[in-house]
Structures are given as structure tokens and as C-alpha cells.
Scaffold this active site. Structure first.
Site, PDB file in Angstrom:
ATOM      1  N   TYR A 140       0.824  -1.214   0.000  1.00  0.00           N
ATOM      2  CA  TYR A 140       0.000   0.000   0.000  1.00  0.00           C
ATOM      3  C   TYR A 140       0.858   1.264   0.000  1.00  0.00           C
ATOM      4  O   TYR A 140       0.686   2.152  -0.837  1.00  0.00           O
ATOM      5  CB  TYR A 140      -0.937   0.010   1.215  1.00  0.00           C
ATOM      6  CG  TYR A 140      -1.776   1.269   1.286  1.00  0.00           C
ATOM      7  CD1 TYR A 140      -2.913   1.412   0.500  1.00  0.00           C
ATOM      8  CD2 TYR A 140      -1.412   2.329   2.117  1.00  0.00           C
ATOM      9  CE1 TYR A 140      -3.663   2.574   0.541  1.00  0.00           C
ATOM     10  CE2 TYR A 140      -2.154   3.489   2.162  1.00  0.00           C
ATOM     11  CZ  TYR A 140      -3.285   3.603   1.377  1.00  0.00           C
ATOM     12  OH  TYR A 140      -4.027   4.764   1.408  1.00  0.00           O
TER      13      TYR A 140
ATOM     14  N   PRO B 171       0.137  14.563   2.793  1.00  0.00           N
ATOM     15  CA  PRO B 171      -0.881  13.701   3.406  1.00  0.00           C
ATOM     16  C   PRO B 171      -0.671  12.242   3.027  1.00  0.00           C
ATOM     17  O   PRO B 171      -0.559  11.904   1.850  1.00  0.00           O
ATOM     18  CB  PRO B 171      -2.199  14.246   2.826  1.00  0.00           C
ATOM     19  CG  PRO B 171      -1.806  14.903   1.543  1.00  0.00           C
ATOM     20  CD  PRO B 171      -0.428  15.451   1.761  1.00  0.00           C
TER      21      PRO B 171
ATOM     22  N   SER C 280      -3.898  13.722   6.282  1.00  0.00           N
ATOM     23  CA  SER C 280      -4.718  13.036   5.289  1.00  0.00           C
ATOM     24  C   SER C 280      -6.181  13.010   5.696  1.00  0.00           C
ATOM     25  O   SER C 280      -6.524  12.807   6.869  1.00  0.00           O
ATOM     26  CB  SER C 280      -4.217  11.604   5.104  1.00  0.00           C
ATOM     27  OG  SER C 280      -5.119  10.854   4.310  1.00  0.00           O
TER      28      SER C 280
ATOM     29  N   TYR D 269     -10.751  15.392   0.449  1.00  0.00           N
ATOM     30  CA  TYR D 269     -11.371  14.815  -0.733  1.00  0.00           C
ATOM     31  C   TYR D 269     -12.822  15.291  -0.732  1.00  0.00           C
ATOM     32  O   TYR D 269     -13.536  15.126   0.261  1.00  0.00           O
ATOM     33  CB  TYR D 269     -11.339  13.286  -0.685  1.00  0.00           C
ATOM     34  CG  TYR D 269     -10.010  12.667  -1.023  1.00  0.00           C
ATOM     35  CD1 TYR D 269      -9.549  12.642  -2.335  1.00  0.00           C
ATOM     36  CD2 TYR D 269      -9.221  12.088  -0.031  1.00  0.00           C
ATOM     37  CE1 TYR D 269      -8.329  12.065  -2.650  1.00  0.00           C
ATOM     38  CE2 TYR D 269      -8.000  11.506  -0.341  1.00  0.00           C
ATOM     39  CZ  TYR D 269      -7.563  11.505  -1.649  1.00  0.00           C
ATOM     40  OH  TYR D 269      -6.349  10.937  -1.958  1.00  0.00           O
TER      41      TYR D 269
ATOM     42  N   THR E 192      -7.433  17.554  -2.816  1.00  0.00           N
ATOM     43  CA  THR E 192      -6.794  16.659  -3.783  1.00  0.00           C
ATOM     44  C   THR E 192      -7.735  16.451  -4.954  1.00  0.00           C
ATOM     45  O   THR E 192      -8.849  15.955  -4.791  1.00  0.00           O
ATOM     46  CB  THR E 192      -6.435  15.322  -3.123  1.00  0.00           C
ATOM     47  OG1 THR E 192      -5.452  15.566  -2.101  1.00  0.00           O
ATOM     48  CG2 THR E 192      -5.858  14.348  -4.138  1.00  0.00           C
TER      49      THR E 192
ATOM     50  N   LYS F  35      -4.251  20.328  -4.822  1.00  0.00           N
ATOM     51  CA  LYS F  35      -3.156  19.365  -4.965  1.00  0.00           C
ATOM     52  C   LYS F  35      -3.480  18.399  -6.102  1.00  0.00           C
ATOM     53  O   LYS F  35      -4.557  17.810  -6.150  1.00  0.00           O
ATOM     54  CB  LYS F  35      -2.971  18.577  -3.669  1.00  0.00           C
ATOM     55  CG  LYS F  35      -1.853  17.539  -3.702  1.00  0.00           C
ATOM     56  CD  LYS F  35      -1.708  16.870  -2.345  1.00  0.00           C
ATOM     57  CE  LYS F  35      -0.560  15.875  -2.325  1.00  0.00           C
ATOM     58  NZ  LYS F  35      -0.870  14.662  -3.135  1.00  0.00           N
TER      59      LYS F  35
ATOM     60  N   HIS G  63       0.151  12.423  -7.516  1.00  0.00           N
ATOM     61  CA  HIS G  63      -0.286  11.497  -6.475  1.00  0.00           C
ATOM     62  C   HIS G  63       0.783  10.439  -6.195  1.00  0.00           C
ATOM     63  O   HIS G  63       0.469   9.283  -5.877  1.00  0.00           O
ATOM     64  CB  HIS G  63      -1.605  10.828  -6.870  1.00  0.00           C
ATOM     65  CG  HIS G  63      -2.553  10.615  -5.729  1.00  0.00           C
ATOM     66  ND1 HIS G  63      -3.529  11.522  -5.403  1.00  0.00           N
ATOM     67  CD2 HIS G  63      -2.675   9.622  -4.822  1.00  0.00           C
ATOM     68  CE1 HIS G  63      -4.226  11.080  -4.365  1.00  0.00           C
ATOM     69  NE2 HIS G  63      -3.724   9.937  -3.991  1.00  0.00           N
TER      70      HIS G  63
ATOM     71  N   ASP H 279       5.402  17.906  -5.075  1.00  0.00           N
ATOM     72  CA  ASP H 279       5.724  16.646  -4.403  1.00  0.00           C
ATOM     73  C   ASP H 279       6.023  15.583  -5.444  1.00  0.00           C
ATOM     74  O   ASP H 279       5.779  15.753  -6.634  1.00  0.00           O
ATOM     75  CB  ASP H 279       4.643  16.230  -3.405  1.00  0.00           C
ATOM     76  CG  ASP H 279       3.437  15.551  -4.025  1.00  0.00           C
ATOM     77  OD1 ASP H 279       3.346  15.440  -5.260  1.00  0.00           O
ATOM     78  OD2 ASP H 279       2.560  15.124  -3.261  1.00  0.00           O
TER      79      ASP H 279
ATOM     80  N   GLY I  73       9.082  12.272  -5.452  1.00  0.00           N
ATOM     81  CA  GLY I  73      10.469  11.957  -5.754  1.00  0.00           C
ATOM     82  C   GLY I  73      11.521  12.620  -4.892  1.00  0.00           C
ATOM     83  O   GLY I  73      12.714  12.363  -5.078  1.00  0.00           O
ATOM     84  N   ILE I  74      11.129  13.473  -3.956  1.00  0.00           N
ATOM     85  CA  ILE I  74      12.120  14.153  -3.111  1.00  0.00           C
ATOM     86  C   ILE I  74      12.774  13.135  -2.172  1.00  0.00           C
ATOM     87  O   ILE I  74      12.096  12.509  -1.360  1.00  0.00           O
ATOM     88  CB  ILE I  74      11.470  15.268  -2.285  1.00  0.00           C
ATOM     89  CG1 ILE I  74      10.833  16.329  -3.192  1.00  0.00           C
ATOM     90  CG2 ILE I  74      12.477  15.883  -1.323  1.00  0.00           C
ATOM     91  CD1 ILE I  74      11.812  17.165  -3.942  1.00  0.00           C
ATOM     92  N   ARG I  75      14.090  12.984  -2.286  1.00  0.00           N
ATOM     93  CA  ARG I  75      14.823  12.062  -1.418  1.00  0.00           C
ATOM     94  C   ARG I  75      16.122  12.647  -0.873  1.00  0.00           C
ATOM     95  O   ARG I  75      16.759  12.031  -0.030  1.00  0.00           O
ATOM     96  CB  ARG I  75      15.150  10.758  -2.172  1.00  0.00           C
ATOM     97  CG  ARG I  75      13.944   9.959  -2.618  1.00  0.00           C
ATOM     98  CD  ARG I  75      13.124   9.446  -1.451  1.00  0.00           C
ATOM     99  NE  ARG I  75      12.022   8.589  -1.874  1.00  0.00           N
ATOM    100  CZ  ARG I  75      10.828   9.022  -2.256  1.00  0.00           C
ATOM    101  NH1 ARG I  75      10.568  10.330  -2.263  1.00  0.00           N
ATOM    102  NH2 ARG I  75       9.877   8.180  -2.616  1.00  0.00           N
TER     103      ARG I  75
ATOM    104  N   ARG J 274       6.210   9.281   1.038  1.00  0.00           N
ATOM    105  CA  ARG J 274       6.742   7.954   1.351  1.00  0.00           C
ATOM    106  C   ARG J 274       7.905   7.999   2.346  1.00  0.00           C
ATOM    107  O   ARG J 274       7.973   7.144   3.234  1.00  0.00           O
ATOM    108  CB  ARG J 274       7.164   7.234   0.066  1.00  0.00           C
ATOM    109  CG  ARG J 274       5.987   6.707  -0.751  1.00  0.00           C
ATOM    110  CD  ARG J 274       6.448   5.889  -1.940  1.00  0.00           C
ATOM    111  NE  ARG J 274       5.325   5.422  -2.744  1.00  0.00           N
ATOM    112  CZ  ARG J 274       4.776   6.126  -3.741  1.00  0.00           C
ATOM    113  NH1 ARG J 274       5.258   7.332  -4.045  1.00  0.00           N
ATOM    114  NH2 ARG J 274       3.754   5.638  -4.422  1.00  0.00           N
TER     115      ARG J 274
END
Length: 358
Positions: free
Chosen positions: A29, A82, A111, A134, A160, A231, A255, A286, A288-290, A310
Site C-alpha cells: 500500500y 498527506p 490526510s 477529498y 486533492t 493538490k 499522487h 511533491d 520523488g524528493i529524497r 513515502r
């Protein structure tokens, strides 16, 4: 720390450890994406297509990552995106994440599908001040959530708009994903249910028939005193329309690659949205930011701030609230180091001249 504990020095270390800390269903998930997960991978990979051009002998002093966003002063441009059902990752859940965010002065977006009541999370973390919304099947249900968010002290609604229907999440299907006992979207319980399907096509006659439109955004703007952030904006024309209807900020987001696979990576689309917005409202990003260098690159291309999703839940699963705080500290430290080596002691000094496309 025991002899078997992993050494956690960066977000990638937390990501690796989370594979073992999460149950297979939770990992499917939280860590998966839609279909073949092309967009999930490209969101991260696109940052490596840009190289930084360092500056030397700049004598950096009195540096700061501070900014103001929708009237709120922030210590740095790292927001918590979120993420639903965080108690599925760790018992600390959303309240633990909120406490970690407050300790590291990071703005948190809660969220709509949180596993803890929005009031409890707001009390747990002073920086949990944006609420993801939502749009519900009825306006009555939507306003129930809005009024609760207003009463609890939230300052903005993050609507969103890019997921009127779930993506094809094959990884979840393979894992047979279902919410474990005791985990639920508690803030949605008791709201009026969605009307039954009509017609023969479940996508268009049911889900899309209930999906919000631009008129619903205009209505929402007229009903609340909270700031309105949209968003999931990827197209420049959608960004312009959002502003015309009163949006106070937009978030360039696909997303996290969880809805439409092969959608364009967010960093690639960011400059087009920034041009369309033309400085009228903040543009956030947002996906891919690592690394701290990723934040600098996003800022150089026009983002006022970034959101991480994530990495938060990965850190939460490994070390609870302490892990979330550590990830935020790592990113801020990396951002400050990157700024210093690129000759910038303030976010306003970061511009596209610091980037070269490979």
C-alpha cells in the site's frame, strides 16, 4: 541501538529498512504505485537529469532556509504530504508524525483518510495545520469535514483533485491488500454514503458521475474562511483556472505515481505550471524528493516548497516518531549544505542558473 539495528544515514537507508519493518500488505500500500509503476520511478529519476553548478569562495554566513507560506512563517520549505492510515505503519500513527513535525518545525498536511481523528492530531502537533480534503459525494458531507477542520484550528484545505478514481494498483492486488482490523478512515465514518451506481459503466456512470468539478471548487471557496490549496495540478491551464477560482496555492503532484501510470514526472512539469501561475500564488511540488539537493533543484525551477510522503511513512515504520524527526533533520541538513556549496544563503538566491540539464 542493538547490533542488528540498521545504520540510518539518509532517506535511502530508511527506505531499505522499511521493506523489513512493514508487513507485506502495508508495504504494497505505502510503497507501491499504479500499474507498472513507471511514474513512481520517474518521479525520482528525473531529479538526476539535472546537475548542480556549485559556486566557490562565497564566504557564506548567516544563512537561512526560512520562508513565509500563506501567511505562516516556516523554518524551512519541507512539508509533510498527506499519507493515509499511518497507524498501519506504526502505532505512533499520525499523532507521532505530527509531534515529530512540530519538533522539527515542519508544516504537516493531515490526510483526509487518517487513522486518527483530525482533532487529536491537531492537538498533538502545533505545525499540523493543513487538512487534506477529498470532496465527498454530497456537499453536506464535505461541509461536515470542513467545519471540523475549522474548529480544530487548521489553516488551509488541501483539496486533492487528481484522484476521482483509484489507479490500477497491481502491487496491492498481488498482496491481496485490505485494511487490517482496527485501522479505518475514522474522520469519514458517519458521513452520508455515496449514492448507488447508476448506468452500465462503473467508471463513468458511477465514479466520474460523482467526481467534483470546477463548480465545486468555486462553491467550496465561497463556504470557508480557510486558505484553499489544490493538490494534483499538472497542466498549466488547470493552474490558471485554479487561481481564477480563488486558490491560494497549487501543488504540482501526480499522487506519487499512485493514480495514472506514465503520467509526466512532477519535476518536468513544474516549470510550465510556474510560468502559468506567474507569481500570483505559491507553487509547491511533491513526488520523488529524497535528498536536500532535490529540494534545491525544485526551488531552482520555481517551487516555493516541497512535500514528502513515502519517506515519512518509511521512517515512521522503522523508528516511529523519532524516525520521522530524523528524516526531516537529514533533509534540512542536506539542503543547507547544498545551498552553501552553491553560494546561496537564502532560498531567494536559488535560481535556474544553478542547474544544467544532462
Amino acid at each position: 541501538m542493538t547490533q542488528t539495528d540498521p545504520i540510518l544515514t539518509c532517506l535511502a537507508d530508511y527506505a531499505a529498512a522499511a521493506q523489513h519493518a512493514m508487513s507485506p500488505q502495508a508495504a504494497a500500500y505505502f510503497l507501491g504505485g499504479a500499474a507498472d509503476e513507471v511514474t513512481l520511478q520517474q518521479n525520482r529519476a528525473v531529479f538526476d537529469r539535472y546537475a548542480l553548478v556549485p559556486r566557490v569562495l562565497t564566504g557564506m554566513r548567516h544563512g537561512s532556509t526560512a520562508l513565509s507560506l500563506l501567511g505562516r512563517p516556516l523554518a524551512h520549505p519541507i512539508l509533510l504530504a498527506p499519507v493515509a492510515y499511518q497507524r498501519m505503519a506504526h502505532p505512533d500513527g499520525e499523532t507521532g508524525t505530527a509531534m515529530a513535525a512540530a519538533a522539527l518545525e515542519a508544516l504537516m498536511v493531515l490526510s483526509c483518510q487518517a487513522s486518527e481523528p483530525l482533532e487529536d492530531v491537531a492537538r498533538a502537533g502545533a505545525t499540523c495545520r493543513w487538512f487534506q480534503l477529498y470532496m465527498q459525494p454530497t456537499r453536506e458531507a464535505t461541509m461536515t469535514l470542513v467545519c471540523r477542520a475549522e474548529a480544530a484550528g487548521y489553516e488551509a484545505l488541501v483539496v486533492t483533485v487528481d484522484a476521482p478514481i483509484s489507479g490500477v494498483r497491481n502491487r496491492e492486488m498481488r498482496a491481496g491488500f485490505q485494511l487490517p482490523e482496527g485501522i479505518a478512515p475514522v474522520n469519514l465514518q458517519g458521513l452520508p454514503p455515496a449514492p448507488p451506481p447508476e448506468g452500465s459503466n462503473v467508471v463513468f456512470d458511477h465514479f466520474m458521475a460523482q467526481a467534483p468539478g470546477w463548480s465545486d471548487i468555486a462553491w467550496l471557496h465561497s463556504q470557508t474562511r480557510l486558505k484553499l490549496v489544490l493538490k494534483g495540478i499538472m497542466h498549466p491551464e488547470d493552474a490558471r483556472r485554479a487561481i481564477d477560482l480563488g486558490a491560494d496555492a497549487v501543488i504540482v503532484s501526480n499522487h506519487g505515481g499512485r493514480v495514472l501510470d506514465t503520467a509526466v514526472p512532477t519535476l518536468l512539469q513544474l516549470p510550465a505550471v510556474v510560468r502559468a501561475v506567474a507569481g500570483e500564488v505559491p507553487v509547491l511540488l511533491d513526488g520523488g524528493i529524497r535528498r536536500g539537493t532535490d529540494i534545491l533543484k525544485a526551488h531552482a525551477l520555481g517551487a516555493s516548497a516541497v512535500l514528502i510522503g513515502r519517506p515519512v511513512v518509511e521512517a515512521l515504520s522503522v523508528r516511529g516518531a523519532q524516525g520521522v524527526a530524523h528524516v526531516l533533520r537529514l533533509l534540512r541538513d542536506e539542503l543547507e549544505i547544498a545551498m552553501a556549496l552553491c553560494g546561496c544563503n537564502a532560498l531567494e538566491q536559488i535560481g535556474p542558473e544553478l542547474l544544467r540539464q544532462l
